[in-house]
Design a protein around this motif. Sequence first.
Motif, mmCIF file in Angstrom:
data_model
loop_
_atom_site.group_PDB
_atom_site.id
_atom_site.type_symbol
_atom_site.label_atom_id
_atom_site.label_comp_id
_atom_site.label_asym_id
_atom_site.label_seq_id
_atom_site.Cartn_x
_atom_site.Cartn_y
_atom_site.Cartn_z
ATOM 1 N N LEU A 1 -27.819 61.855 35.536
ATOM 2 C CA LEU A 1 -27.878 62.226 34.271
ATOM 3 C C LEU A 1 -29.090 63.625 34.086
ATOM 4 C CD1 LEU A 1 -27.146 61.488 31.679
ATOM 5 C CD2 LEU A 1 -29.186 59.412 31.881
ATOM 6 N N GLY A 2 -30.037 63.176 34.380
ATOM 7 C CA GLY A 2 -30.509 65.049 34.517
ATOM 8 C C GLY A 2 -31.790 64.387 33.620
ATOM 9 N N ASN A 3 -32.593 66.266 33.454
ATOM 10 C CA ASN A 3 -33.755 65.856 32.810
ATOM 11 C C ASN A 3 -33.886 66.308 31.170
ATOM 12 O OD1 ASN A 3 -34.886 64.253 34.942
ATOM 13 N ND2 ASN A 3 -35.406 66.131 36.170
ATOM 14 N N LEU B 1 -20.441 47.907 53.004
ATOM 15 C CA LEU B 1 -20.952 49.292 52.517
ATOM 16 C C LEU B 1 -22.017 48.013 52.119
ATOM 17 C CD1 LEU B 1 -18.053 48.921 50.739
ATOM 18 C CD2 LEU B 1 -19.352 51.172 51.907
ATOM 19 N N LEU B 2 -23.286 47.117 52.953
ATOM 20 C CA LEU B 2 -23.994 46.815 52.004
ATOM 21 C C LEU B 2 -25.960 47.223 52.770
ATOM 22 C CD1 LEU B 2 -23.386 42.744 52.057
ATOM 23 C CD2 LEU B 2 -23.701 44.249 49.868
ATOM 24 N N VAL B 3 -25.374 47.787 53.630
ATOM 25 C CA VAL B 3 -26.461 48.341 54.791
ATOM 26 C C VAL B 3 -26.113 49.808 54.184
ATOM 27 C CG1 VAL B 3 -26.460 46.441 56.344
ATOM 28 C CG2 VAL B 3 -24.380 48.182 56.807
ATOM 29 N N VAL B 4 -25.096 50.676 53.142
ATOM 30 C CA VAL B 4 -24.970 51.997 53.646
ATOM 31 C C VAL B 4 -26.041 52.729 53.329
ATOM 32 C CG1 VAL B 4 -23.976 54.046 52.958
ATOM 33 C CG2 VAL B 4 -22.826 51.698 54.007
ATOM 34 N N PRO B 5 -26.913 52.993 52.973
ATOM 35 C CA PRO B 5 -28.457 53.800 51.573
ATOM 36 C C PRO B 5 -27.052 54.370 51.279
ATOM 37 C CG PRO B 5 -28.544 54.035 54.324
ATOM 38 C CD PRO B 5 -27.541 53.344 54.574
ATOM 39 N N LEU B 6 -27.562 54.610 49.155
ATOM 40 C CA LEU B 6 -27.070 54.985 48.573
ATOM 41 C C LEU B 6 -28.042 56.437 48.688
ATOM 42 C CD1 LEU B 6 -29.502 55.869 46.469
ATOM 43 C CD2 LEU B 6 -29.441 53.092 45.724
ATOM 44 N N GLN B 7 -28.490 56.352 49.408
ATOM 45 C CA GLN B 7 -29.349 58.531 49.312
ATOM 46 C C GLN B 7 -28.392 58.947 50.219
ATOM 47 O OE1 GLN B 7 -31.407 55.737 50.063
ATOM 48 N NE2 GLN B 7 -33.112 55.564 48.696
ATOM 49 N N LEU B 8 -27.512 58.967 51.033
ATOM 50 C CA LEU B 8 -26.522 59.140 52.351
ATOM 51 C C LEU B 8 -25.256 59.756 50.961
ATOM 52 C CD1 LEU B 8 -25.981 57.272 55.052
ATOM 53 C CD2 LEU B 8 -27.679 58.871 54.762
ATOM 54 N N ALA B 9 -24.951 58.832 49.390
ATOM 55 C CA ALA B 9 -23.618 59.396 48.768
ATOM 56 C C ALA B 9 -24.180 60.132 47.472
ATOM 57 C CB ALA B 9 -22.974 58.347 48.117
ATOM 58 N N LEU B 10 -25.516 60.313 47.571
ATOM 59 C CA LEU B 10 -25.557 61.223 46.363
ATOM 60 C C LEU B 10 -24.801 62.238 45.807
ATOM 61 C CD1 LEU B 10 -29.831 60.383 45.562
ATOM 62 C CD2 LEU B 10 -27.523 59.408 44.251
ATOM 63 N N ILE C 1 -23.061 58.099 35.370
ATOM 64 C CA ILE C 1 -24.524 57.580 35.872
ATOM 65 C C ILE C 1 -23.648 56.262 35.993
ATOM 66 C CG2 ILE C 1 -25.102 57.877 34.205
ATOM 67 C CD1 ILE C 1 -27.696 57.124 34.701
ATOM 68 N N TRP C 2 -22.724 55.270 35.039
ATOM 69 C CA TRP C 2 -22.590 54.187 34.807
ATOM 70 C C TRP C 2 -21.332 54.384 36.307
ATOM 71 C CZ3 TRP C 2 -20.229 54.999 29.367
ATOM 72 C CH2 TRP C 2 -20.735 54.905 28.816
ATOM 73 N N LEU C 3 -20.443 54.431 36.564
ATOM 74 C CA LEU C 3 -19.438 54.666 37.744
ATOM 75 C C LEU C 3 -20.876 54.787 39.562
ATOM 76 C CD1 LEU C 3 -16.377 57.321 36.631
ATOM 77 C CD2 LEU C 3 -16.987 55.339 36.579
ATOM 78 N N ALA C 4 -21.508 55.697 39.108
ATOM 79 C CA ALA C 4 -22.099 55.683 39.924
ATOM 80 C C ALA C 4 -23.193 54.420 40.307
ATOM 81 C CB ALA C 4 -23.069 57.298 39.766
ATOM 82 N N PRO D 1 -22.742 63.935 47.659
ATOM 83 C CA PRO D 1 -21.512 63.745 47.789
ATOM 84 C C PRO D 1 -20.971 63.510 46.855
ATOM 85 C CG PRO D 1 -21.860 63.375 50.319
ATOM 86 C CD PRO D 1 -23.195 63.505 49.678
ATOM 87 N N LEU D 2 -21.009 62.626 46.338
ATOM 88 C CA LEU D 2 -21.096 61.571 44.817
ATOM 89 C C LEU D 2 -21.395 62.665 43.457
ATOM 90 C CD1 LEU D 2 -19.543 59.312 43.762
ATOM 91 C CD2 LEU D 2 -21.354 58.090 43.409
ATOM 92 N N LEU D 3 -22.374 63.176 43.484
ATOM 93 C CA LEU D 3 -22.290 64.311 42.554
ATOM 94 C C LEU D 3 -21.597 65.212 42.550
ATOM 95 C CD1 LEU D 3 -24.431 64.843 39.632
ATOM 96 C CD2 LEU D 3 -25.526 65.857 41.905
ATOM 97 N N GLN D 4 -21.064 66.166 43.837
ATOM 98 C CA GLN D 4 -20.093 66.830 43.979
ATOM 99 C C GLN D 4 -19.175 66.791 43.659
ATOM 100 O OE1 GLN D 4 -20.660 67.605 48.048
ATOM 101 N NE2 GLN D 4 -22.168 69.174 47.701
ATOM 102 N N LEU D 5 -18.366 65.208 43.182
ATOM 103 C CA LEU D 5 -16.971 64.673 43.097
ATOM 104 C C LEU D 5 -17.151 64.715 41.432
ATOM 105 C CD1 LEU D 5 -13.931 63.695 43.765
ATOM 106 C CD2 LEU D 5 -15.410 61.353 43.928
ATOM 107 N N HIS D 6 -18.558 64.138 40.998
ATOM 108 C CA HIS D 6 -18.696 64.208 39.913
ATOM 109 C C HIS D 6 -18.154 65.649 38.908
ATOM 110 C CE1 HIS D 6 -20.300 59.688 39.434
ATOM 111 N NE2 HIS D 6 -19.755 60.125 40.481
ATOM 112 N N ASN D 7 -18.884 66.524 40.211
ATOM 113 C CA ASN D 7 -18.964 67.955 39.226
ATOM 114 C C ASN D 7 -17.774 67.995 39.199
ATOM 115 O OD1 ASN D 7 -21.299 67.930 38.438
ATOM 116 N ND2 ASN D 7 -22.693 68.982 40.263
ATOM 117 N N ALA D 8 -16.672 68.062 39.931
ATOM 118 C CA ALA D 8 -15.379 68.260 40.236
ATOM 119 C C ALA D 8 -14.385 68.016 39.470
ATOM 120 C CB ALA D 8 -14.939 68.102 41.744
#
Length: 374
Positions: free
Chosen positions: A315-317, A211-220, A239-242, A222-229
């Motif tokens: 978090l948003g703007n 997991l150390l070599v997995v780019p975080l951009q790949l999970a942005l 954002i704390w959990l992310a 899917p993880l946001l969709q999970l948070h919204n769900a």
Amino acid sequence: MDNIAGTKSSLVWAVNIAVVVLVLLWTIPTFGLLVSSFRDRDQIATTGWWSSLFPHEASLRFRIGDAETQRQEGEVFVIDGSVFEAGGTVSAFGTSNRDPAAHEPGEVVDFGDGISGTVNEDGSYRVTSPVAFEGRSPRLFVTSVTPPRFTLENYDRVLFAQGLGRAFLNTMTVTIPATVIPILVAAFAAYALAWMEFPGRSLLIASVVGLLVVPLQLALIPLLQLHNAIGIGKDYLGIWLAHSAFGLPLAIYLLRNYMVGLPREIIESARVDGATDFQIFLKIILPLSFPALASFAIFQFLWTWNDLLIATVFLGNTQDQLVMTGVLRELLGSRGGDWEILAASAFVSISVPLVVFFAMQKYLVRGLLAGSVK
């Protein structure tokens, strides 16, 4: 004989030179950024920071006033003013871009159609015409020598920017929990992977390393969709959990390597005395692992404090949720050409991380060397 323990290597000079070079590669650009943060905007655009202490020559092109600024003196119409806003010295001027240094300061020049004028050494100019100026006024080309100028206006714009105080609190609200949460979770996980025997432990360790070599951009996304769900999208909890999820692999790896290197005799003696795993972890492992905990805390704090991507996605703007990096980005404008604001913003944003780093730096090397020596 160079390979015998206790002898000094003949290549120690090469190591010293390499260290000095690396330090300079990091220090010189940072020092240049610091100097630029105090420089005038015009001088940043025309000269490098290394020439900030010396006067510099620049070519200026402008049109003298306009028809609305003219005034009548007797039988002539006059437009006057200064080519400088903050002082300087004119070394030459001209009326054409083919020869912008054709005339000496103070020399009266004929512009044609009865229009004449001059530019003085202090930058003041005066142009006269027998008839009223209409349409576009004459052009002047000035070669000037301006003294070095330093200002606090850049920091004034950054420190007193609208919403910066609120953004500072938002950044602290994000950074502190996002640093504490992964440390708490990783400490338990690292102890289990280091000192507890259970099926699949080696597989879990390999998964953490992977997991150390997995780019975080790949999970942005899917993880946001999970948070919204589940209803935590665009909220501080999300954002704390992310941040915690993205920081956990490094935290577990770092702490596990450190805990494995702790003396086995201490833990076995505690178990003989009847201590449970939780008591061993709380009263023995955690105090001994403080260097590794502090080392990861520095990394996590710096990463979270300087983050813009994850804060924008999770978090948003909105003004109520904008972090410091978001406010500083807005100060640069859409084209990002305000280099003086960028330089000042950089040092404002790193002020708190610098305090954290110097307060805990003595634990950094000890934590990084975790597990290297038994």
